[in-house]
Structure formats: structure tokens, C-alpha cells
Design a protein around this motif. Structure first.
Motif, mmCIF file in Angstrom:
data_model
loop_
_atom_site.group_PDB
_atom_site.id
_atom_site.type_symbol
_atom_site.label_atom_id
_atom_site.label_comp_id
_atom_site.label_asym_id
_atom_site.label_seq_id
_atom_site.Cartn_x
_atom_site.Cartn_y
_atom_site.Cartn_z
ATOM 1 N N TYR A 157 -24.615 30.929 -20.449
ATOM 2 C CA TYR A 157 -25.463 31.775 -21.296
ATOM 3 C C TYR A 157 -25.515 33.206 -20.760
ATOM 4 O O TYR A 157 -25.508 34.174 -21.540
ATOM 5 N N LEU A 160 -22.318 34.804 -21.630
ATOM 6 C CA LEU A 160 -22.297 35.024 -23.079
ATOM 7 C C LEU A 160 -23.100 36.269 -23.448
ATOM 8 O O LEU A 160 -22.667 37.081 -24.283
ATOM 9 N N ALA A 161 -24.255 36.448 -22.813
ATOM 10 C CA ALA A 161 -25.074 37.638 -23.069
ATOM 11 C C ALA A 161 -24.326 38.908 -22.692
ATOM 12 O O ALA A 161 -24.347 39.908 -23.425
ATOM 13 N N TYR A 164 -21.672 39.673 -25.267
ATOM 14 C CA TYR A 164 -22.255 40.286 -26.463
ATOM 15 C C TYR A 164 -22.526 41.770 -26.222
ATOM 16 O O TYR A 164 -22.228 42.618 -27.068
ATOM 17 N N LYS A 173 -28.779 39.107 -30.144
ATOM 18 C CA LYS A 173 -27.920 38.025 -29.662
ATOM 19 C C LYS A 173 -27.887 37.999 -28.140
ATOM 20 O O LYS A 173 -27.996 36.938 -27.521
ATOM 21 N N ALA A 177 -29.466 35.075 -25.681
ATOM 22 C CA ALA A 177 -28.649 34.401 -24.670
ATOM 23 C C ALA A 177 -29.260 34.558 -23.281
ATOM 24 O O ALA A 177 -29.247 33.619 -22.474
ATOM 25 N N GLU A 180 -32.147 32.189 -22.968
ATOM 26 C CA GLU A 180 -31.642 30.832 -22.750
ATOM 27 C C GLU A 180 -31.169 30.660 -21.307
ATOM 28 O O GLU A 180 -31.372 29.609 -20.694
#
Length: 247
Positions: A157, A160-161, A164, A173, A177, A180
Motif C-alpha cells: 500500500y 502504491l501510494a 500514485y 487515491k 493508500a 491503508e
């Protein structure tokens, strides 16, 4: 008397000159102090950036070491499983039927599921990795790699952040992330308090909180890491980060 009067008359001029010299000296000291403060701030910023790079390098090396260990473990398990190829037996004498092959099974070992998820992570497939690690935890909640799987969900996560943010996508978004990531890193501490990934999870949780613009919470987590895991590899990084955060 005349000389004394002359000296008294010139005294205000001397005092004024002395005051001007003192004011000039103080102004020069202020300028030097401001320059030194600015230079120190630049050095601290550069050091903080360097530490962040080193932290990423350490995490990457740790990930590679984990990868190699799990590959070796998977190979050992594969060699020992019932479906592994058996040594080639001598040819049967003419007129005799060859020995039947050993039965094979299609069941996946825990290491296979874990390794597949980790490969997805290493290739940048973070959503696939999250799904894979969660599947591992669902199937094998008591496995020795369970705390690692939970940690890599948080790491997925977090990555992923950052992806983004680097792609210039919507802030919500990246924020979602990061939130999370914080939750998943905390699950490492809650569900596996004796796991070897706990110090790293606390440090990464603090970094995610900083990205979320929550410095007070980040300071609390960094201090918790320092107090409870003084010998962890992440503790020196936590100290440096905490020093940089202090007003």
C-alpha cells in the motif's frame, strides 16, 4: 577646568560613536548567526534526504534477502514434496513392466503462495501482491511467514501510494493508500507482536503518517520504536527522523 569641560562636552559624541560600533558589531553577529542557521538547515535537509535514500536502499536489500531466503526454502520444500521427480531407476529387464511413476499432488505449499505474492510485489504489481498476501494469511494464518505477509501488505500500500503520487494522479487515491498502509502496518504489531518485522513496520508506519501530514502521530510512533526496540536496525533512522521533526 577648560580641559575637563572639553572632555565632558566630547563625552556624548564618544558614547554615540561607541553605541554605533556596538550596534554594528551586533548586526554583524546577527547576520553571521542567520547565515550559519541557514547553512545548518540546508545540511540537515540534505542529511534527511540522504537518510531517506539509505532507508530505501536498506529496505530493498532486506527485500532481496527475504526473496533469496524464501526461494531457497521453496526449493528445499519442492525437493522434499511427494510430487518431486524421483531419481531415474535402471531400465527394467526385457519382458518386465517398468515401475509405475510416483503419484503427484496439485496442492500448493504455503511457500508457493507467499513467493507468488512476493514476485508480484517485486515486479510492481502491488494490487496483485496485496491479494496474494491476503490469500496466504487466509489459508495459513499460523505459518511462520504470516507476519512477513502482513508486513508486505502494508509495504504494498505504501508503494502504491507513492506510485500514485509520482504519476500525478488524484491525491485522494494516494491518501487512501497511505491510510491503508498505516492500518496494515499496525496489524503487524497487533497480530504478531513478537515478529521480526515489528520494528520495520513501526518505522514505515511513521513514514506513512508523515506523508499524510500527521507529524505529531509520526513523532509518537518514532519515539515508541526508540523506547521499545533500542537495538533494531531502524532505531538510528528513527532518532534522526525524530530530531529533524522537533521544532
Amino acid at each position: 577646568m577648560l580641559q575637563l569641560r572639553t572632555d565632558l562636552n566630547s563625552l556624548p559624541v564618544s558614547l554615540q560613536r561607541t553605541r554605533a560600533e556596538v550596534d554594528a558589531a551586533l548586526a554583524q553577529m546577527d547576520r553571521r548567526l542567520a547565515e550559519q542557521t541557514a547553512e545548518t538547515g540546508k545540511q540537515l535537509s540534505a542529511l534527511s534526504a540522504r537518510l531517506e535514500v539509505l532507508s530505501g536502499d536498506v529496505a530493498a536489500l532486506s527485500a532481496r534477502a527475504d526473496d533469496m531466503n524464501h526461494r531457497l526454502e521453496a526449493l528445499r520444500k519442492a525437493a522434499a514434496r511427494p510430487g518431486a521427480p524421483a531419481p531415474v531407476a535402471p531400465s527394467a529387464p526385457t519382458g518386465q513392466a517398468p515401475a509405475p511413476p510416483r503419484p503427484t499432488t496439485g496442492a500448493l505449499l504455503p511457500e508457493d503462495v507467499y513467493q507468488a505474492a512476493y514476485i508480484d510485489f517485486s515486479k510492481g504489481g502491488y494490487l496483485l501482491a496485496i491479494t496474494g498476501f491476503r490469500d496466504f494469511l487466509r489459508r495459513f494464518p499460523d505459518h511462520k511467514l504470516a507476519d512477513n505477509a502482513q508486513y508486505w501488505i502494508g509495504e504494498s500500500y505504501l508503494a502504491l501510494a507513492h506510485s500514485y503520487a509520482n504519476a500525478g494522479q488524484q491525491d485522494d487515491k494516494a491518501t487512501q493508500a497511505l491510510e491503508e498502509a498505516v492500518r496494515e502496518f499496525r496489524r503487524v504489531i497487533t497480530n504478531y507482536p513478537r515478529g521480526d518485522k515489528v520494528p520495520t513496520a513501526i518505522y514505515k508506519e511513521a513514514l506513512a503518517l508523515l506523508d499524510l501530514k500527521k507529524p505529531a502521530e509520526a513523532r509518537t510512533r518514532l519515539q515508541y520504536l526508540i523506547d521499545n526496540f533500542p537495538r533494531a536496525e531502524e532505531t538510528p533512522l528513527a532518532r534522526d527522523r525524530l530530531t529533524a521533526l522537533k521544532p
